[in-house]
Design a protein around this motif. Structure first.
Motif, PDB file in Angstrom:
ATOM      1  N   ILE A 292       1.033  -1.163   0.072  1.00 59.91           N
ATOM      2  CA  ILE A 292       0.088  -0.077   0.000  1.00 59.91           C
ATOM      3  C   ILE A 292       0.840   1.141   0.005  1.00 59.91           C
ATOM      4  N   VAL A 293       2.044   1.342   0.771  1.00 67.86           N
ATOM      5  CA  VAL A 293       3.094   2.564   0.877  1.00 67.86           C
ATOM      6  C   VAL A 293       3.490   2.746  -0.675  1.00 67.86           C
ATOM      7  N   LEU A 294       4.065   1.389  -1.065  1.00 71.62           N
ATOM      8  CA  LEU A 294       4.608   1.679  -2.397  1.00 71.62           C
ATOM      9  C   LEU A 294       3.866   2.320  -3.515  1.00 71.62           C
ATOM     10  N   PHE A 295       2.463   1.799  -3.197  1.00 71.15           N
ATOM     11  CA  PHE A 295       1.591   2.248  -4.422  1.00 71.15           C
ATOM     12  C   PHE A 295       1.183   3.909  -4.110  1.00 71.15           C
ATOM     13  N   GLY A 296       1.304   3.932  -2.851  1.00 72.49           N
ATOM     14  CA  GLY A 296       1.122   5.669  -2.684  1.00 72.49           C
ATOM     15  C   GLY A 296       2.544   6.549  -3.016  1.00 72.49           C
ATOM     16  N   ILE A 297       3.455   5.930  -3.127  1.00 71.06           N
ATOM     17  CA  ILE A 297       4.663   6.523  -3.630  1.00 71.06           C
ATOM     18  C   ILE A 297       4.635   6.645  -5.289  1.00 71.06           C
ATOM     19  N   VAL A 298       4.173   5.596  -5.601  1.00 76.87           N
ATOM     20  CA  VAL A 298       3.886   5.546  -7.173  1.00 76.87           C
ATOM     21  C   VAL A 298       2.880   6.754  -7.569  1.00 76.87           C
ATOM     22  N   VAL A 299       1.771   6.751  -6.874  1.00 76.09           N
ATOM     23  CA  VAL A 299       0.712   7.728  -7.156  1.00 76.09           C
ATOM     24  C   VAL A 299       1.405   9.256  -6.758  1.00 76.09           C
ATOM     25  N   THR A 300       2.351   9.341  -5.960  1.00 83.54           N
ATOM     26  CA  THR A 300       2.985  10.564  -5.548  1.00 83.54           C
ATOM     27  C   THR A 300       3.994  10.843  -6.864  1.00 83.54           C
ATOM     28  N   LEU A 301       4.752  10.024  -7.400  1.00 83.04           N
ATOM     29  CA  LEU A 301       5.441  10.619  -8.492  1.00 83.04           C
ATOM     30  C   LEU A 301       4.672  10.643  -9.902  1.00 83.04           C
ATOM     31  N   SER A 302       3.507   9.854 -10.052  1.00 82.23           N
ATOM     32  CA  SER A 302       2.820  10.086 -11.065  1.00 82.23           C
ATOM     33  C   SER A 302       2.056  11.283 -11.157  1.00 82.23           C
ATOM     34  N   VAL A 303       1.570  11.608 -10.042  1.00 77.58           N
ATOM     35  CA  VAL A 303       0.908  13.087 -10.070  1.00 77.58           C
ATOM     36  C   VAL A 303       1.691  14.164 -10.370  1.00 77.58           C
ATOM     37  N   SER A 304       3.146  14.106  -9.502  1.00 79.61           N
ATOM     38  CA  SER A 304       3.941  15.114  -9.830  1.00 79.61           C
ATOM     39  C   SER A 304       4.534  15.377 -10.944  1.00 79.61           C
ATOM     40  N   TRP A 305       4.476  14.051 -11.971  1.00 76.41           N
ATOM     41  CA  TRP A 305       4.930  14.074 -13.265  1.00 76.41           C
ATOM     42  C   TRP A 305       3.889  14.791 -14.134  1.00 76.41           C
ATOM     43  N   ILE A 306       2.468  14.491 -13.680  1.00 69.45           N
ATOM     44  CA  ILE A 306       1.502  15.262 -14.548  1.00 69.45           C
ATOM     45  C   ILE A 306       1.562  16.791 -14.380  1.00 69.45           C
ATOM     46  N   LEU A 307       1.446  17.063 -12.995  1.00 65.10           N
ATOM     47  CA  LEU A 307       1.336  18.441 -12.524  1.00 65.10           C
ATOM     48  C   LEU A 307       2.583  18.959 -13.149  1.00 65.10           C
ATOM     49  N   SER A 308       3.717  18.632 -13.311  1.00 61.35           N
ATOM     50  CA  SER A 308       4.908  19.435 -13.712  1.00 61.35           C
ATOM     51  C   SER A 308       4.847  19.297 -15.392  1.00 61.35           C
ATOM     52  N   LYS A 309       3.946  18.588 -16.143  1.00 60.20           N
ATOM     53  CA  LYS A 309       3.831  18.678 -17.290  1.00 60.20           C
ATOM     54  C   LYS A 309       2.483  19.623 -17.827  1.00 60.20           C
ATOM     55  N   THR A 310       1.650  19.969 -16.743  1.00 60.40           N
ATOM     56  CA  THR A 310       0.426  20.823 -16.936  1.00 60.40           C
ATOM     57  C   THR A 310       0.403  22.092 -16.092  1.00 60.40           C
ATOM     58  N   ALA A 311      -0.260  22.018 -14.835  1.00 60.54           N
ATOM     59  CA  ALA A 311      -0.558  22.930 -14.336  1.00 60.54           C
ATOM     60  C   ALA A 311       0.747  23.820 -13.601  1.00 60.54           C
ATOM     61  N   LEU A 312       1.710  23.118 -13.377  1.00 62.45           N
ATOM     62  CA  LEU A 312       2.843  23.477 -12.490  1.00 62.45           C
ATOM     63  C   LEU A 312       4.210  23.287 -13.581  1.00 62.45           C
ATOM     64  N   LYS A 313       4.079  23.761 -14.804  1.00 67.27           N
ATOM     65  CA  LYS A 313       5.285  23.795 -15.890  1.00 67.27           C
ATOM     66  C   LYS A 313       6.082  24.711 -15.348  1.00 67.27           C
ATOM     67  N   GLY A 314       7.346  24.446 -15.593  1.00 69.83           N
ATOM     68  CA  GLY A 314       8.465  25.698 -15.104  1.00 69.83           C
ATOM     69  C   GLY A 314       9.876  25.101 -15.439  1.00 69.83           C
ATOM     70  N   VAL A 315      10.876  25.613 -15.100  1.00 71.88           N
ATOM     71  CA  VAL A 315      12.241  25.288 -15.478  1.00 71.88           C
ATOM     72  C   VAL A 315      12.701  24.782 -14.162  1.00 71.88           C
ATOM     73  N   PRO A 316      12.859  23.436 -14.103  1.00 75.92           N
ATOM     74  CA  PRO A 316      13.340  22.695 -13.170  1.00 75.92           C
ATOM     75  C   PRO A 316      14.614  23.096 -12.387  1.00 75.92           C
ATOM     76  N   THR A 317      14.723  23.148 -11.163  1.00 71.26           N
ATOM     77  CA  THR A 317      15.882  23.456 -10.416  1.00 71.26           C
ATOM     78  C   THR A 317      16.793  22.279 -10.042  1.00 71.26           C
ATOM     79  N   HIS A 318      17.863  22.412  -9.655  1.00 68.17           N
ATOM     80  CA  HIS A 318      18.827  21.197  -9.258  1.00 68.17           C
ATOM     81  C   HIS A 318      19.380  21.609  -7.869  1.00 68.17           C
ATOM     82  N   TYR A 319      19.950  20.588  -7.123  1.00 70.36           N
ATOM     83  CA  TYR A 319      20.403  20.913  -5.805  1.00 70.36           C
ATOM     84  C   TYR A 319      21.632  19.845  -5.585  1.00 70.36           C
ATOM     85  N   THR A 320      22.395  20.194  -4.548  1.00 73.99           N
ATOM     86  CA  THR A 320      23.301  19.319  -4.192  1.00 73.99           C
ATOM     87  C   THR A 320      23.262  18.815  -2.807  1.00 73.99           C
ATOM     88  N   LEU A 321      23.284  17.748  -2.385  1.00 77.28           N
ATOM     89  CA  LEU A 321      23.028  17.367  -0.969  1.00 77.28           C
ATOM     90  C   LEU A 321      24.371  16.628  -0.498  1.00 77.28           C
TER      91      LEU A 321
END
Length: 456
Positions: free
Chosen positions: A244-273
């Motif tokens: 169930i938790v892994l399915f939630g993570i898949v949904v998180t990544l899928s929704v993030s991808w869809i939003l990043s291509k639609t309502a929240l388009k923009g230039v992605p940033t990078h960071y160093t951890l």
């Protein structure tokens, strides 16, 4: 220099160049420090680097991460059963004395119903079900954080979030969401980009928080592991919860991808951890702090919200208009739609009344199933399962309850925090609407597929 660098979100065309640049920077800086610095504990440094090569490996990083997550679930489930039963027995005994005191002073039935059958039973259920797993899960999770493993998890997850168009730091906020989604929303402040921070805010809800763990664990124990006994049953339950938790993570990544291509388009940033060195956990201090700061704090919040909810549910179940209670009017209205989702009117009503806090969904559901509107005294898990089966539950019902609990709208506290962080009614509403539509859509599709195949 015991440091690794995680590559953050960049456009796909620049991924390889970015990786090569960061790798070269690390190699150069490592070579320079090797020439000018002398390590007093060279063996410890080399051992730490060897561990990192395994824990952050593209091959072994994820399997180890999943194994640790599964072990945490197994320990939580196996360790919580006995203390939960002991607490339930204790509260049941105390209730007997309280009821005797009410009878001794000839208190009216309605007062006993509100205070004991509603307030006391609802509150005691929350404590007995929530406290044991939280007292195990939060300290174990805190030990991993104290040891320095969680930044390695962020390093591994960054690869996935980068491909989804989100910021790698979102993995850290998602990890915090396992404890409390309201706190996870506040932690999104570590993401500098407003666009990517909004992505994190809108999708952090898809990991189970402390209030959803009891529902998911209980459903997995009663139905998914019903054919097994002993340690095997615990293992199946832990595997189901992890699924169930892994399915939630898949949904998180899928929704993030869809939003990043639609309502929240923009230039992605990078960071160093920069990954911190491994530290020997302060065992007892971490356990005490996690228990007091997280477990008891969350439990206090749950009780404050569950107490009035228990009273309200009892009142709705015992006030009649004609020959039907207010509660049943609501249930009958919701039932046709709920059936399409593989649920029933009582379940949907419990989720709606549970908006203030996810912790109170189960108490409200059990209270609703009783004709008197009183919270059931559950002697063991078998008696609890019989209550569900008597009300038409199947494995499909349990599965969709787990999925709906995982995916549905954030609790009231989280929504308030979202509004405070975004200062926008629009984004707050979307943070409610998006997971609600996904929860409805997923459970509807699963229910129709399962029924169409004749599996229930």
């Amino acid at each position: 220099m015991d440091q690794l660098f995680a590559q953050g979100s960049v456009s796909s065309s620049d991924d390889r160049t970015r990786d090569q640049i960061v790798s070269k920077i690390y190699e150069t800086s490592n070579a320079i420090t090797s020439d000018v610095l002398t390590f007093d504990q060279q063996d410890r440094f080399q051992r730490s680097e060897k561990i990192d090569k395994i824990l952050t490996s593209p091959i072994w990083g994820f399997p180890i991460m999943l194994a640790i997550l599964g072990l945490i679930f197994y320990l939580t489930i196996a360790g919580a059963n006995v203390p939960s039963s002991m607490l339930a027995t204790f509260f049941s005994t105390i209730e007997g004395y309280i009821t005797a005191a009410f009878n001794a002073v000839n208190a009216p039935d309605w007062l006993h119903g509100v205070l004991v059958l509603g307030l006391y039973r609802g509150t005691s259920w929350v404590i007995s079900v929530m406290l044991p797993p939280m007292a195990i899960f939060f300290p174990v999770f805190a030990l991993l954080e104290n040891y320095g493993y969680l930044p390695r998890v962020a390093f591994n997850m960054d690869r996935l979030f980068k491909r989804a168009g989100a910021h790698g730091k979102q993995s850290l906020t998602m990890a915090m969401g396992f404890g409390c989604n309201a706190a996870a929303i506040m932690s999104t402040r570590i993401i500098e980009s407003p666009r990517e921070r909004m992505l994190a805010i809108l999708t952090n809800n898809f990991v189970p928080c402390n209030g959803r763990w009891p529902t998911i664990i209980l459903m997995a124990s009663l139905f998914m592991a019903a054919s097994y006994t002993g340690g095997t049953a615990t293992l199946v339950t832990a595997a189901t919860v992890m699924g169930i938790v892994l399915f939630g993570i898949v949904v998180t990544l899928s929704v993030s991808w869809i939003l990043s291509k639609t309502a929240l388009k923009g230039v992605p940033t990078h960071y160093t951890l920069e990954l911190p060195p491994y530290r020997k956990p302060q065992f007892w201090n971490t356990i005490v702090r996690a228990t007091l700061d997280k477990s008891l704090f969350v439990l206090k919040r749950a009780i404050i919200i569950a107490a009035p909810a228990g009273v309200l549910t009892w009142v709705f179940a015992n006030i009649y208009i004609g020959d039907t209670s207010i509660l049943m009017y609501v249930v009958n209205f919701l039932d046709p739609f709920a059936q399409l989702l593989g649920l029933d009117g009582f379940i949907l009503m419990a989720f709606i009344l549970g908006l203030p806090a996810n912790e109170i969904v189960l108490p409200i559901l059990l209270m609703g199933y009783l004709s008197t509107g009183a919270m059931l005294e559950v002697e063991n898990l078998n008696s609890l399962k019989n209550i569900f089966i008597d009300n038409g539950w199947t494995w499909l019902t349990a599965l969709n309850v787990m999925l709906f609990s995982l995916l549905h709208y954030p609790c009231g506290t989280t929504l308030v925090n979202i509004y405070k962080e975004t200062k926008s009614a629009k984004w707050t509403f979307l943070s409610f609407l998006i997971p609600t539509l996904i929860a409805v859509g997923v459970t509807f599709i699963i229910a129709q597929i399962v029924r169409g195949l004749g599996l229930v």
